[in-house]
Design an enzyme around this catalytic site. Structure first.
Site, PDB file in Angstrom:
ATOM      1  N   GLU A 135       0.843  -1.199   0.000  1.00  0.00           N
ATOM      2  CA  GLU A 135       0.000   0.000   0.000  1.00  0.00           C
ATOM      3  C   GLU A 135       0.880   1.252   0.000  1.00  0.00           C
ATOM      4  O   GLU A 135       1.283   1.725  -1.042  1.00  0.00           O
ATOM      5  CB  GLU A 135      -1.001  -0.055   1.163  1.00  0.00           C
ATOM      6  CG  GLU A 135      -1.994  -1.217   0.935  1.00  0.00           C
ATOM      7  CD  GLU A 135      -3.101  -1.330   1.955  1.00  0.00           C
ATOM      8  OE1 GLU A 135      -3.300  -0.403   2.762  1.00  0.00           O
ATOM      9  OE2 GLU A 135      -3.786  -2.376   1.950  1.00  0.00           O
TER      10      GLU A 135
HETATM   11  C1  HEM Z   1      -9.154  -1.399   4.298  1.00  0.00           C
HETATM   12  C2  HEM Z   1      -8.718   3.220   5.681  1.00  0.00           C
HETATM   13  C3  HEM Z   1      -4.886   3.562   2.743  1.00  0.00           C
HETATM   14  C4  HEM Z   1      -6.490  -0.328   0.384  1.00  0.00           C
HETATM   15  C5  HEM Z   1      -9.381  -0.196   4.923  1.00  0.00           C
HETATM   16  C6  HEM Z   1     -10.352   0.038   5.959  1.00  0.00           C
HETATM   17  C7  HEM Z   1     -10.262   1.351   6.333  1.00  0.00           C
HETATM   18  C8  HEM Z   1      -9.204   1.941   5.553  1.00  0.00           C
HETATM   19  C9  HEM Z   1     -11.086   2.078   7.381  1.00  0.00           C
HETATM   20  C10 HEM Z   1     -11.297  -0.997   6.554  1.00  0.00           C
HETATM   21  C11 HEM Z   1     -12.684  -0.864   6.002  1.00  0.00           C
HETATM   22  C12 HEM Z   1     -13.510  -2.052   6.358  1.00  0.00           C
HETATM   23  O1  HEM Z   1     -12.996  -3.016   6.912  1.00  0.00           O
HETATM   24  O2  HEM Z   1     -14.712  -2.057   6.079  1.00  0.00           O
HETATM   25  C13 HEM Z   1      -7.520   3.644   5.125  1.00  0.00           C
HETATM   26  C14 HEM Z   1      -6.745   4.798   5.557  1.00  0.00           C
HETATM   27  C15 HEM Z   1      -5.646   4.857   4.760  1.00  0.00           C
HETATM   28  C16 HEM Z   1      -5.760   3.781   3.794  1.00  0.00           C
HETATM   29  C17 HEM Z   1      -7.124   5.717   6.703  1.00  0.00           C
HETATM   30  C18 HEM Z   1      -4.477   5.823   4.845  1.00  0.00           C
HETATM   31  C19 HEM Z   1      -3.768   5.905   6.014  1.00  0.00           C
HETATM   32  C20 HEM Z   1      -5.074   2.625   1.757  1.00  0.00           C
HETATM   33  C21 HEM Z   1      -4.306   2.538   0.526  1.00  0.00           C
HETATM   34  C22 HEM Z   1      -4.770   1.440  -0.143  1.00  0.00           C
HETATM   35  C23 HEM Z   1      -5.802   0.830   0.684  1.00  0.00           C
HETATM   36  C24 HEM Z   1      -3.240   3.522   0.085  1.00  0.00           C
HETATM   37  C25 HEM Z   1      -4.363   0.890  -1.496  1.00  0.00           C
HETATM   38  C26 HEM Z   1      -3.082   0.866  -1.903  1.00  0.00           C
HETATM   39  C27 HEM Z   1      -7.232  -1.022   1.311  1.00  0.00           C
HETATM   40  C28 HEM Z   1      -7.568  -2.431   1.195  1.00  0.00           C
HETATM   41  C29 HEM Z   1      -8.295  -2.753   2.354  1.00  0.00           C
HETATM   42  C30 HEM Z   1      -8.426  -1.515   3.128  1.00  0.00           C
HETATM   43  C31 HEM Z   1      -7.191  -3.372   0.055  1.00  0.00           C
HETATM   44  C32 HEM Z   1      -8.813  -4.138   2.747  1.00  0.00           C
HETATM   45  C33 HEM Z   1      -7.646  -4.871   3.388  1.00  0.00           C
HETATM   46  C34 HEM Z   1      -8.024  -6.178   4.039  1.00  0.00           C
HETATM   47  O3  HEM Z   1      -9.163  -6.393   4.396  1.00  0.00           O
HETATM   48  O4  HEM Z   1      -7.109  -6.992   4.219  1.00  0.00           O
HETATM   49  N1  HEM Z   1      -8.696   0.979   4.674  1.00  0.00           N
HETATM   50  N2  HEM Z   1      -6.876   3.045   4.060  1.00  0.00           N
HETATM   51  N3  HEM Z   1      -5.974   1.596   1.808  1.00  0.00           N
HETATM   52  N4  HEM Z   1      -7.756  -0.509   2.468  1.00  0.00           N
HETATM   53 FE1  HEM Z   1      -7.376   1.293   3.216  1.00  0.00          FE
END
Ligand code: HEM
Ligand code: HEM
Length: 343
Positions: A135
């Protein structure tokens, strides 16, 4: 006389309808909850306007990533449903990550974060992507050094965490992002209906809601986020094929290392689901009707009739809410001491 009779008949029929609408609402309220009318408080992390503004700046700031390319917003685009609309996300070095990006909209109301629920809250969650190699691939030290190199951030952290000796820290970065994310709640027609507005859902959506409860979808997708709590095997009755459920991602098994948790995932929250294709943790399904049919078969062993699928999809459409307006922040400029981006 005939007119009075007709009027009585119509009134009785209408009150019958109202009674059944009220009955359906009473039953629905045992399973679902309308969104709170104000921004939910985050335990142990009180919101102030300064903290929310700082969190917003951080959410949009690509300099939290090692490459300076990826911000939270890259994968959680607030203009397209709070996700990235890709099968699986693309991050550092254009690597394709292993899972689909879930929406950040209403995420504060999930009991646990991620497809496998491995983070308890948004503050614990926010530290993950900054460090995840696919990420943002940064280190806490480099993220803090980057923020400290910009005097405007030092001031913003001091104002958001008054009286703290080490106001600008990795933990506080996550806390600020968390209170900003808590503002991202999206009241939908379904909330208006739960709150008593009969006209908020049409006949097809009401039929879909009834089916959603009668068929058993709501035994897993319930509560304020219509999911977002509780873990179940994906394929409880019938395991979907590898084209939907790739064998290498075993879900909660990676968290608990218990055999019973193989292919167990969090029942996905379904608010704004019409906006967040493609579906499932694999992001392999692009059509919501297909996702609904897969769920019915894999979780309930049911084959839905096409009109039933359409009604459930119509109900799911009533979960599309109004996204709060977010003004783009103007971010502090780099200085000569800001660490350079790396590839
Ligand atoms: C999951 C916030 C950066 C891709 C999540 C979730 C949140 C979140 C709240 C969980 C949502 C849920 O479970 O319903 C953030 C914040 C970020 C950030 C605050 C910055 C600090 C990123 C970036 C990417 C990304 C840069 C892509 C390169 C994903 C993915 C998941 C995820 C793929 C699912 C991961 C899993 O379940 O294993 N993010 N995100 N996020 N986010 Fe982010
Ligand atoms: C995911 C709808 C029944 C557990 C989903 C998704 C939809 C959906 C649209 C995809 C969410 C997304 O991609 O963000 C339905 C409907 C159901 C139903 C319409 C009834 C016909 C159930 C039941 C259970 C369940 C009964 C529990 C036994 C899950 C789980 C996921 C999920 C664990 C995440 C799957 C993954 O890892 O990708 N559901 N669902 N669902 N649902 Fe259901």
């Amino acid at each position: 006389m005939r007119r009075i009779l007709l009027l009585t008949l119509v009134t009785t029929a209408l009150s019958g309808l109202a009674a059944s609408a009220n009955e359906l609402r009473d039953i629905a309220l045992e399973t679902f909850k309308p969104l709170p009318s104000t921004v939910p408080a985050v335990p142990g992390n009180p919101a102030t306007p300064e903290k929310v503004d700082l969190g917003k700046a951080l959410f949009f700031d690509p300099r939290l990533s090692a490459s300076g390319v990826f911000s939270c917003y890259s994968c959680h685009n607030l203009t397209t449903g709070g996700d990235d609309n890709m099968e699986t996300s693309v991050g550092h070095g254009w690597q394709k990550g292993p899972r689909n990006s879930p929406t950040v909209l209403n995420a504060v109301l999930n009991e646990a974060q991620f497809w496998d629920g491995r983070a308890d809250d948004l503050a614990a969650q926010a530290k993950g992507p900054v460090q995840a190699s696919v990420e943002m691939a940064n280190t806490p030290e480099n993220a803090v050094a980057t923020l400290k190199s910009m005097p405007q951030y030092v001031e913003w952290f001091a104002a958001a965490f008054p009286g703290e000796e080490e106001a600008l820290s990795f933990d506080n970065m996550a806390k600020a992002i968390e209170v900003f994310e808590a503002t991202l709640i999206t009241p939908a027609p379904f909330d208006a209906w739960l709150n008593g507005d009969d006209s908020a859902l049409n006949e097809e959506q009401l039929a879909g809601l009834q089916l959603f409860m009668d068929k058993g979808c709501s035994s897993c997708h319930s509560g304020v986020n219509v999911g977002g709590h509780g873990y179940y095997p994906f394929g409880l009755i019938e395991k979907p094929g590898a084209e939907v459920l790739p064998p290498d991602d075993k879900g909660r098994f990676a968290v608990t290392e218990t055999v019973d948790d193989e292919y167990v995932f969090r029942a996905a929250p379904l608010r704004n689901i019409a906006l967040t294709a493609p579906y499932f943790h694999s992001g392999k399904v692009w059509d919501l009707s297909v996702a609904v049919d897969i769920m019915a078969e894999s979780q309930l062993g049911e084959e839905l009739k096409p009109e039933e699928t359409a009604q459930i999809v119509a109900f799911l459409g009533s979960l599309t809410g109004t996204v709060p307006s977010v003004t783009l922040p103007v971010l502090p400029a780099e200085t000569s001491t800001t660490p350079h981006p790396t590839t």
